[in-house]
Design an enzyme around this catalytic site. Structure first.
Site, PDB file in Angstrom:
ATOM      1  N   LYS A   1      59.226  92.316 -46.759  1.00 44.48           N
ATOM      2  CA  LYS A   1      59.973  92.359 -45.607  1.00 44.48           C
ATOM      3  C   LYS A   1      60.780  93.735 -45.373  1.00 44.48           C
ATOM      4  O   LYS A   1      60.805  94.155 -44.268  1.00 44.48           O
ATOM      5  CB  LYS A   1      60.951  91.206 -45.720  1.00 44.48           C
ATOM      6  CG  LYS A   1      60.075  90.110 -45.758  1.00 44.48           C
ATOM      7  CD  LYS A   1      61.234  88.850 -45.814  1.00 44.48           C
ATOM      8  CE  LYS A   1      60.279  87.508 -46.124  1.00 44.48           C
ATOM      9  NZ  LYS A   1      61.330  86.471 -46.693  1.00 44.48           N
ATOM     10  N   LYS A  34      54.030  88.681 -43.774  1.00 45.14           N
ATOM     11  CA  LYS A  34      54.900  89.789 -44.376  1.00 45.14           C
ATOM     12  C   LYS A  34      53.694  90.688 -45.369  1.00 45.14           C
ATOM     13  O   LYS A  34      54.093  91.981 -45.463  1.00 45.14           O
ATOM     14  CB  LYS A  34      56.209  89.752 -44.742  1.00 45.14           C
ATOM     15  CG  LYS A  34      56.228  88.751 -46.048  1.00 45.14           C
ATOM     16  CD  LYS A  34      56.799  87.264 -45.321  1.00 45.14           C
ATOM     17  CE  LYS A  34      56.660  86.130 -46.418  1.00 45.14           C
ATOM     18  NZ  LYS A  34      57.463  85.179 -45.936  1.00 45.14           N
ATOM     19  N   VAL A  49      59.583  88.600 -40.968  1.00 44.88           N
ATOM     20  CA  VAL A  49      60.868  88.921 -41.738  1.00 44.88           C
ATOM     21  C   VAL A  49      62.062  88.148 -41.234  1.00 44.88           C
ATOM     22  O   VAL A  49      62.426  87.966 -40.034  1.00 44.88           O
ATOM     23  CB  VAL A  49      61.202  90.301 -41.246  1.00 44.88           C
ATOM     24  CG1 VAL A  49      62.594  90.853 -41.838  1.00 44.88           C
ATOM     25  CG2 VAL A  49      59.941  91.417 -41.574  1.00 44.88           C
ATOM     26  N   GLY A  62      61.753  71.895 -54.350  1.00 46.77           N
ATOM     27  CA  GLY A  62      60.609  72.676 -53.567  1.00 46.77           C
ATOM     28  C   GLY A  62      61.330  73.868 -52.739  1.00 46.77           C
ATOM     29  O   GLY A  62      60.751  74.317 -51.611  1.00 46.77           O
TER      30      GLY A  62
HETATM   31  N1  LIG Z   1      56.529  78.765 -45.197  1.00 48.80           N
HETATM   32  C1  LIG Z   1      57.634  79.485 -44.645  1.00 48.80           C
HETATM   33  O1  LIG Z   1      58.656  79.061 -44.305  1.00 48.80           O
HETATM   34  C2  LIG Z   1      57.243  80.801 -43.998  1.00 48.80           C
HETATM   35  C3  LIG Z   1      58.074  81.649 -43.549  1.00 48.80           C
HETATM   36  C4  LIG Z   1      58.037  82.908 -43.060  1.00 48.80           C
HETATM   37  C5  LIG Z   1      56.577  83.389 -42.996  1.00 48.80           C
HETATM   38  N2  LIG Z   1      55.826  82.588 -43.677  1.00 48.80           N
HETATM   39  C6  LIG Z   1      54.508  83.093 -43.776  1.00 48.80           C
HETATM   40  O2  LIG Z   1      53.667  82.280 -42.914  1.00 48.80           O
HETATM   41  C7  LIG Z   1      52.112  82.302 -43.442  1.00 48.80           C
HETATM   42  C8  LIG Z   1      51.898  80.879 -44.061  1.00 48.80           C
HETATM   43  O3  LIG Z   1      52.755  80.283 -44.723  1.00 48.80           O
HETATM   44  P1  LIG Z   1      52.738  78.722 -44.847  1.00 48.80           P
HETATM   45  O4  LIG Z   1      53.973  78.551 -45.890  1.00 48.80           O
HETATM   46  O5  LIG Z   1      52.579  78.029 -43.896  1.00 48.80           O
HETATM   47  O6  LIG Z   1      51.491  78.676 -45.855  1.00 48.80           O
HETATM   48  P2  LIG Z   1      50.940  77.197 -46.373  1.00 48.80           P
HETATM   49  O7  LIG Z   1      51.608  76.064 -46.046  1.00 48.80           O
HETATM   50  O8  LIG Z   1      50.284  77.569 -47.809  1.00 48.80           O
HETATM   51  O9  LIG Z   1      49.529  77.130 -45.410  1.00 48.80           O
HETATM   52  C9  LIG Z   1      48.336  77.971 -45.536  1.00 48.80           C
HETATM   53  C10 LIG Z   1      47.685  77.338 -44.520  1.00 48.80           C
HETATM   54  O10 LIG Z   1      46.223  78.443 -44.605  1.00 48.80           O
HETATM   55  C11 LIG Z   1      45.040  77.552 -44.630  1.00 48.80           C
HETATM   56  N3  LIG Z   1      44.059  78.345 -45.211  1.00 48.80           N
HETATM   57  C12 LIG Z   1      44.102  79.154 -46.361  1.00 48.80           C
HETATM   58  N4  LIG Z   1      42.805  79.745 -46.811  1.00 48.80           N
HETATM   59  C13 LIG Z   1      42.256  79.353 -45.485  1.00 48.80           C
HETATM   60  C14 LIG Z   1      40.822  79.892 -45.205  1.00 48.80           C
HETATM   61  N5  LIG Z   1      40.302  80.616 -45.751  1.00 48.80           N
HETATM   62  N6  LIG Z   1      40.588  79.518 -43.969  1.00 48.80           N
HETATM   63  C15 LIG Z   1      41.139  78.643 -43.251  1.00 48.80           C
HETATM   64  N7  LIG Z   1      42.456  78.470 -43.563  1.00 48.80           N
HETATM   65  C16 LIG Z   1      42.960  78.684 -44.526  1.00 48.80           C
HETATM   66  C17 LIG Z   1      45.330  76.174 -45.541  1.00 48.80           C
HETATM   67  O11 LIG Z   1      44.538  75.468 -45.298  1.00 48.80           O
HETATM   68  P3  LIG Z   1      44.511  73.635 -46.076  1.00 48.80           P
HETATM   69  O12 LIG Z   1      45.827  73.210 -45.304  1.00 48.80           O
HETATM   70  O13 LIG Z   1      43.188  73.212 -45.486  1.00 48.80           O
HETATM   71  O14 LIG Z   1      44.499  74.266 -47.320  1.00 48.80           O
HETATM   72  C18 LIG Z   1      46.658  76.006 -44.971  1.00 48.80           C
HETATM   73  O15 LIG Z   1      46.641  75.314 -44.030  1.00 48.80           O
HETATM   74  C19 LIG Z   1      52.286  83.326 -45.010  1.00 48.80           C
HETATM   75  O16 LIG Z   1      51.768  84.506 -44.479  1.00 48.80           O
HETATM   76  C20 LIG Z   1      53.608  83.228 -45.138  1.00 48.80           C
HETATM   77  O17 LIG Z   1      54.277  84.402 -45.885  1.00 48.80           O
HETATM   78  C21 LIG Z   1      56.088  81.395 -43.966  1.00 48.80           C
END
Ligand SMILES: NC(=O)c1ccc[n+]([C@@H]2O[C@H](COP(=O)([O-])OP(=O)(O)OC[C@H]3O[C@@H](n4cnc5c(N)ncnc54)[C@H](OP(=O)(O)O)[C@@H]3O)[C@@H](O)[C@H]2O)c1
Length: 430
Positions: free
Chosen positions: A207, A107, A134, A189
């Protein structure tokens, strides 16, 4: 059956691992709905050695996420890295330039660069899908863009940040202060170590900017969103809200007015009887109002691996089926150019809570300021007496202009008898 849709996932954190898990566990359901299997064939993350609780054998690994876009065996790129710039943006731009559809949950990136990315997707004739961006698992993008497409939307409002909703819920249920509940949420968490994106309203504003673009069929305009968070909300305000028949919720609201589109994120007093007031804990909800459909409310989990993966894979199923909708619901030449209206022109009712010295004449000073600025009072509440000491006083106004209310607040805060920064909370009609 037709050839599988070949997917590359960049980012293997909460969302990326969730998508892999869902595609494995629900492979047959997904294939039936997609008309063909959906198979992840390549992935990218930073640390290849990290155990992600899910086998990655047989998948091509890319250190550089942008290289996924150039992999000729990949049909669709899923970006779940995050961040409004950097590798996420570079990857999406590269994928669109290569004519590949993109699914993202990002987002922040859509709020800031969504207008340009959508224009590029349209030029290339490929999908840019973002159901997960969103309200997580709630299919609000599809509902607004497709299910409600026949309506003129007048207002969209939602609880768009689960962390804030959780904190406000626990503050109310246990009568506790913001800082202690935040610390506990961090331990559990539910809140990040750096909570500012959540508690200062920025995540909800990202969002809302996306929702407003969809609801009003115009390019996303994040800079126009007025943003306030929940740090200043106290247990005392939550208790007063309850006494007055309200709950305090952080809402994102976008509204069509005669002057243009108003978009704002701030704590609101919402009538306890309104369905959205009863959405508690980490849950999200979105209410949309259309001229023919009336009011529609969707509620569910706004984050987490499962709900977010559900939304990402729904987008992949659309792509596998060849279902295609312009990013903001209409082609760019059919988008509206309704202006964004500034917060200063907002009109609404307000809750104002002061701590004043309990002595004769104090209330008269406060009401004189309000009178001078044309703010009319609906009611006033004072609890307890404590001559010479600080006592809380609550004032509820009739509908009035934001600019006048802000000036009143400034003058009231400057009075000698007003002891702390007053708390101002907007009252939102249910
Ligand atoms: N978490 C939620 O519930 C949720 C809900 C809705 C939307 N979102 C959105 O979804 C997206 C991801 O969220 P998340 O919670 O899954 O994040 P996260 O747990 O922090 O995961 C991010 C991932 O991206 C990888 N990464 C970071 N920099 C990188 C790079 N330069 N090259 C390749 N890989 C890279 C990391 O690799 P490593 O693992 O190797 O460090 C990690 O696997 C975000 O935009 C977030 O706003 C998340």
């Amino acid at each position: 059956m037709t050839r599988p849709l070949s997917v590359g996932i960049a980012g293997l954190g909460t969302v990326g691992a969730g998508v892999l898990t869902l595609l494995r566990e629900n492979a047959s359901v997904v294939a039936a709905h997609a008309g063909r299997p959906i198979a992840v064939t390549a992935v990218s993350a930073r640390d290849r050695s990290r155990d992600r609780g899910i086998p990655l054998t047989g998948l091509r690994w890319y250190e550089d996420p942008v290289a996924l876009a150039a992999d000729s065996a990949i049909d669709v790129v899923v970006e779940v890295i995050g961040g409004s710039d950097g590798p996420a943006r570079a990857l999406i731009e590269a994928a669109l330039a290569a004519g590949k559809p993109v699914v993202t949950a990002n987002k922040a990136l859509l709020a800031v660069h969504g207008a340009a990315l959508a224009a590029e997707a349209e030029r290339r004739g490929v999908a840019l899908a973002f159901e997960a961006a969103v309200a997580g698992g709630i299919p609000v993008i599809k509902a607004l863009r497709e299910g409600l497409a026949a309506n003129r939307i007048t207002r969209v409002a939602g609880i768009l940040n689960g962390t804030c909703n959780y904190i406000l819920t626990v503050m109310r249920e246990r009568g506790r202060e913001f800082a202690e509940v935040l610390a506990e949420a961090q331990k559990l968490g539910y809140a990040e170590a750096d909570p500012s994106f959540d508690v200062d309203g920025i995540d909800a504003a990202h969002k809302l900017a996306v929702l407003a673009a969809l609801a009003f069929g115009r390019p996303v305009d994040f800079k126009a969103v007025h943003v306030e968070g929940i740090r200043h909300i106290s247990a005392l305000d939550i208790a007063f809200a309850g006494e007055l028949g309200y709950r305090i919720k952080l809402l994102g609201i976008a509204r069509r007015t005669d002057a243009g589109i108003e978009a704002r994120v701030h704590p609101c007093m919402v009538a306890q009887t309104a369905p959205i007031a009863r959405v508690d804990g980490v849950f999200n909800a979105v209410v949309a109002e259309g001229d023919f459909v009336g009011r529609v409310m969707l509620e569910g989990r706004g984050a987490g691996a499962g709900p977010t993966a559900s939304a990402v894979v729904a987008d992949l199923i659309d792509i596998a089926r060849g279902r295609f909708t312009p990013v903001w619901g209409a082609a760019s030449d059919a988008l509206s150019h309704a202006p964004s209206v500034p917060m200063a022109t907002h009109v609404g009712a307000y809750y104002l809570r002061l701590m004043v010295v309990d002595r004769p004449g104090v209330i008269a000073e406060v009401t004189a300021v309000l009178r001078d600025l044309g703010v009319s009072l609906e009611s006033m509440l004072q609890r307890g007496r404590s001559p010479g000491e600080a006592v809380p006083v609550v004032l509820l106004t009739h509908e009035t202009g934001e600019a006048g209310m802000r000036e009143a607040l400034r003058r009231i805060a400057a009075l000698d008898t007003v002891l702390e920064n007053p708390t101002l909370i907007r009252i939102e009609p249910a």
